[in-house]
Design a protein around this motif. Structure first.
Motif, PDB file in Angstrom:
ATOM      1  N   THR A 123      -1.059   1.620   0.636  1.00  0.00           N
ATOM      2  CA  THR A 123       0.162   2.234   1.148  1.00  0.00           C
ATOM      3  C   THR A 123      -0.032   2.517   2.633  1.00  0.00           C
ATOM      4  O   THR A 123      -1.146   2.850   3.085  1.00  0.00           O
ATOM      5  CB  THR A 123       0.495   3.533   0.397  1.00  0.00           C
ATOM      6  OG1 THR A 123      -0.619   4.422   0.451  1.00  0.00           O
ATOM      7  CG2 THR A 123       0.830   3.226  -1.061  1.00  0.00           C
ATOM      8  N   GLU A 124       1.061   2.380   3.398  1.00  0.00           N
ATOM      9  CA  GLU A 124       0.955   2.470   4.852  1.00  0.00           C
ATOM     10  C   GLU A 124       2.285   2.899   5.455  1.00  0.00           C
ATOM     11  O   GLU A 124       3.322   2.916   4.782  1.00  0.00           O
ATOM     12  CB  GLU A 124       0.541   1.115   5.429  1.00  0.00           C
ATOM     13  CG  GLU A 124       1.535  -0.013   5.127  1.00  0.00           C
ATOM     14  CD  GLU A 124       0.985  -1.397   5.448  1.00  0.00           C
ATOM     15  OE1 GLU A 124      -0.254  -1.534   5.553  1.00  0.00           O
ATOM     16  OE2 GLU A 124       1.788  -2.333   5.585  1.00  0.00           O
ATOM     17  N   ASP A 125       2.243   3.229   6.734  1.00  0.00           N
ATOM     18  CA  ASP A 125       3.436   3.625   7.486  1.00  0.00           C
ATOM     19  C   ASP A 125       3.621   2.634   8.632  1.00  0.00           C
ATOM     20  O   ASP A 125       2.938   2.701   9.661  1.00  0.00           O
ATOM     21  CB  ASP A 125       3.277   5.049   8.023  1.00  0.00           C
ATOM     22  CG  ASP A 125       4.522   5.548   8.752  1.00  0.00           C
ATOM     23  OD1 ASP A 125       5.463   4.747   8.953  1.00  0.00           O
ATOM     24  OD2 ASP A 125       4.548   6.730   9.132  1.00  0.00           O
ATOM     25  N   GLN A 128       4.441   3.524  12.515  1.00  0.00           N
ATOM     26  CA  GLN A 128       3.445   4.115  13.404  1.00  0.00           C
ATOM     27  C   GLN A 128       2.596   3.024  14.060  1.00  0.00           C
ATOM     28  O   GLN A 128       2.330   1.980  13.465  1.00  0.00           O
ATOM     29  CB  GLN A 128       2.537   5.066  12.624  1.00  0.00           C
ATOM     30  CG  GLN A 128       3.256   6.218  11.958  1.00  0.00           C
ATOM     31  CD  GLN A 128       4.012   7.078  12.955  1.00  0.00           C
ATOM     32  OE1 GLN A 128       3.496   7.403  14.022  1.00  0.00           O
ATOM     33  NE2 GLN A 128       5.253   7.416  12.610  1.00  0.00           N
ATOM     34  N   GLU A 133      -3.169   3.234   7.470  1.00  0.00           N
ATOM     35  CA  GLU A 133      -3.288   3.206   6.011  1.00  0.00           C
ATOM     36  C   GLU A 133      -3.216   4.626   5.471  1.00  0.00           C
ATOM     37  O   GLU A 133      -3.876   5.532   5.984  1.00  0.00           O
ATOM     38  CB  GLU A 133      -4.608   2.549   5.619  1.00  0.00           C
ATOM     39  CG  GLU A 133      -4.835   2.439   4.132  1.00  0.00           C
ATOM     40  CD  GLU A 133      -6.122   1.713   3.792  1.00  0.00           C
ATOM     41  OE1 GLU A 133      -6.863   2.212   2.912  1.00  0.00           O
ATOM     42  OE2 GLU A 133      -6.400   0.661   4.406  1.00  0.00           O
ATOM     43  N   LEU A 134      -2.429   4.804   4.403  1.00  0.00           N
ATOM     44  CA  LEU A 134      -2.260   6.115   3.795  1.00  0.00           C
ATOM     45  C   LEU A 134      -3.062   6.267   2.506  1.00  0.00           C
ATOM     46  O   LEU A 134      -3.344   7.383   2.084  1.00  0.00           O
ATOM     47  CB  LEU A 134      -0.779   6.374   3.511  1.00  0.00           C
ATOM     48  CG  LEU A 134       0.169   6.259   4.720  1.00  0.00           C
ATOM     49  CD1 LEU A 134       1.611   6.484   4.288  1.00  0.00           C
ATOM     50  CD2 LEU A 134      -0.223   7.239   5.815  1.00  0.00           C
ATOM     51  N   GLY A 135      -3.407   5.158   1.879  1.00  0.00           N
ATOM     52  CA  GLY A 135      -4.171   5.209   0.637  1.00  0.00           C
ATOM     53  C   GLY A 135      -4.330   3.819   0.059  1.00  0.00           C
ATOM     54  O   GLY A 135      -3.639   2.885   0.463  1.00  0.00           O
ATOM     55  N   ASP A 207       5.023  -0.004   2.071  1.00  0.00           N
ATOM     56  CA  ASP A 207       5.489   1.098   2.916  1.00  0.00           C
ATOM     57  C   ASP A 207       6.595   1.824   2.169  1.00  0.00           C
ATOM     58  O   ASP A 207       7.718   1.350   2.088  1.00  0.00           O
ATOM     59  CB  ASP A 207       6.014   0.551   4.249  1.00  0.00           C
ATOM     60  CG  ASP A 207       6.440   1.651   5.209  1.00  0.00           C
ATOM     61  OD1 ASP A 207       6.665   2.792   4.761  1.00  0.00           O
ATOM     62  OD2 ASP A 207       6.572   1.358   6.413  1.00  0.00           O
ATOM     63  N   VAL A 209       7.356   4.907   3.072  1.00  0.00           N
ATOM     64  CA  VAL A 209       7.823   5.908   4.023  1.00  0.00           C
ATOM     65  C   VAL A 209       9.130   5.481   4.676  1.00  0.00           C
ATOM     66  O   VAL A 209      10.051   6.289   4.870  1.00  0.00           O
ATOM     67  CB  VAL A 209       6.751   6.168   5.106  1.00  0.00           C
ATOM     68  CG1 VAL A 209       7.243   7.203   6.111  1.00  0.00           C
ATOM     69  CG2 VAL A 209       5.442   6.611   4.460  1.00  0.00           C
TER      70      VAL A 209
END
Length: 264
Positions: A123-125, A128, A133-135, A207, A209
Motif C-alpha cells: 500500500t502506498e500514497d 506524495q 510505502e505505507l505497508g 493506493d 488514499v
C-alpha cells in the motif's frame, strides 16, 4: 536476432512515475533474458520521456489508437511477443529482482504450460513525492483451492507466466469494464490449469488514499458493472462441475441475484 526466453507485456496509460518504477524493476532482474513490449493507449510528454530513457534496443514501444483500456494494449503486445514464455506487468506494479530467475527453472520443465507465484501487496500514497510505502503483506497463493478460479479470481495477472504456444487464439476482451484479467485466465484454464511456484517476486501496488489512483476504483468498475461482468464471464466459461455451479449461484445470491444452478 535470437528470441528472448521471456516476453514482458506492459500496458500503460498516463502513469509515468509508476511506469518508470515498473521498468526499473525489470532492469534489476537477475535473469536478463527478456524483452519488454510496452503499449500505450495515450501518450503524454512525461511518459514519452520515460520510454526514451528506460527502454533498450531489444524492447518495443507502441502507441496504439482506439479506445483506452489495458485489454487491447495487452493484445497488441502479445501479438509482438517473441519469447518462449509470456508474463504481463501493469504500469503500476513491479517485480522483485529475483522474480524471473525464480520462474525460469520451472518454465524449463517440458510439461510446464502455465505457472503462478505468490503475491506481495504494497500500500502506498501516490500523491506524495517518491510514492512512500505505507505497508506490505505477502500472500502464499498456493494454499488456495485452484478450482475456485471458476468461481472468483484470486491470482493477479502479473503472478502468472504462460508458455506462448498455449496462448494462440486467446485474447483479452476489451468490451469488459472489469474482470477482463479473470476472463482471460479462464480461457487459459480451459486449456491448462496453472501450477504454483512457491515464492516469486510479484508485487501489487495499491493506493487506497487517493480515489481513482488504480483501475478498479473508478466509476466504470462500480458494483452493478462488476455483477454484469461476472455474469458475462460465467456464461462464456461454464463451470466444469455441479459443485462449482452451485458455488457460483451462491456467490451471486449473496449480492441479491437468484439464478438456477443449471444456468451456470
Amino acid at each position: 536476432m535470437t528470441a528472448p526466453f521471456f516476453s514482458v507485456v506492459m500496458a500503460t496509460h498516463h502513469r509515468p512515475a509508476t511506469l518508470a518504477r515498473a521498468i526499473a524493476s525489470l532492469r534489476a532482474q537477475t535473469c536478463a533474458d527478456f524483452e519488454i513490449l510496452l503499449v500505450a493507449d495515450a501518450l503524454d510528454a512525461d511518459t514519452a520521456a520515460v520510454v526514451a530513457r528506460d527502454l533498450g534496443p531489444a524492447d518495443t514501444f507502441l502507441k496504439r489508437t482506439g479506445a483506452n483500456g489495458p485489454a487491447e494494449s495487452r493484445n497488441r503486445g502479445l501479438g509482438l511477443a517473441r519469447g518462449e514464455w509470456v508474463v504481463f506487468l501493469d504500469d503500476d506494479d513491479s517485480f522483485e529482482p529475483h522474480h524471473l530467475a525464480t520462474l525460469r527453472p520451472y518454465c524449463e520443465r517440458p510439461e510446464a504450460r502455465v505457472l503462478f507465484t505468490d503475491i506481495t501487496v504494497v500500500t502506498e500514497d501516490r500523491a506524495q513525492p517518491g510514492i512512500p510505502e505505507l505497508g506490505r503483506q505477502t500472500s502464499a497463493l498456493g494454499s488456495s483451492e485452484l478450482n475456485s478460479l471458476w468461481v472468483k479470481n484470486f491470482i493477479p495477472l502479473h503472478c502468472l507466466a504462460y508458455r506462448r504456444s498455449l496462448l494462440q487464439g486467446l485474447a483479452f476482451d476489451a468490451h469488459l469494464a472489469s474482470q477482463e484479467d479473470w476472463d482471460w485466465l479462464l480461457g487459459v484454464c480451459s486449456r491448462a490449469m496453472p501450477v504454483h511456484v512457491p515464492g516469486g517476486g510479484a508485487v501489487m501496488h495499491k493506493d487506497y488514499v487517493n480515489p481513482g489512483a488504480r483501475r478498479g476504483q473508478q466509476e466504470t468498475s462500480n458494483n452493478t458493472t462488476v455483477v454484469l461482468d461476472f455474469l458475462h464471464v460465467y456464461r462464456r466459461w461454464p463451470a466444469p462441475t455441479p459443485e462449482l455451479k452451485a458455488a457460483r449461484a451462491g456467490l451471486l445470491q449473496g449480492v441479491g441475484l437468484a439464478l438456477p444452478v443449471e444456468w451456470f
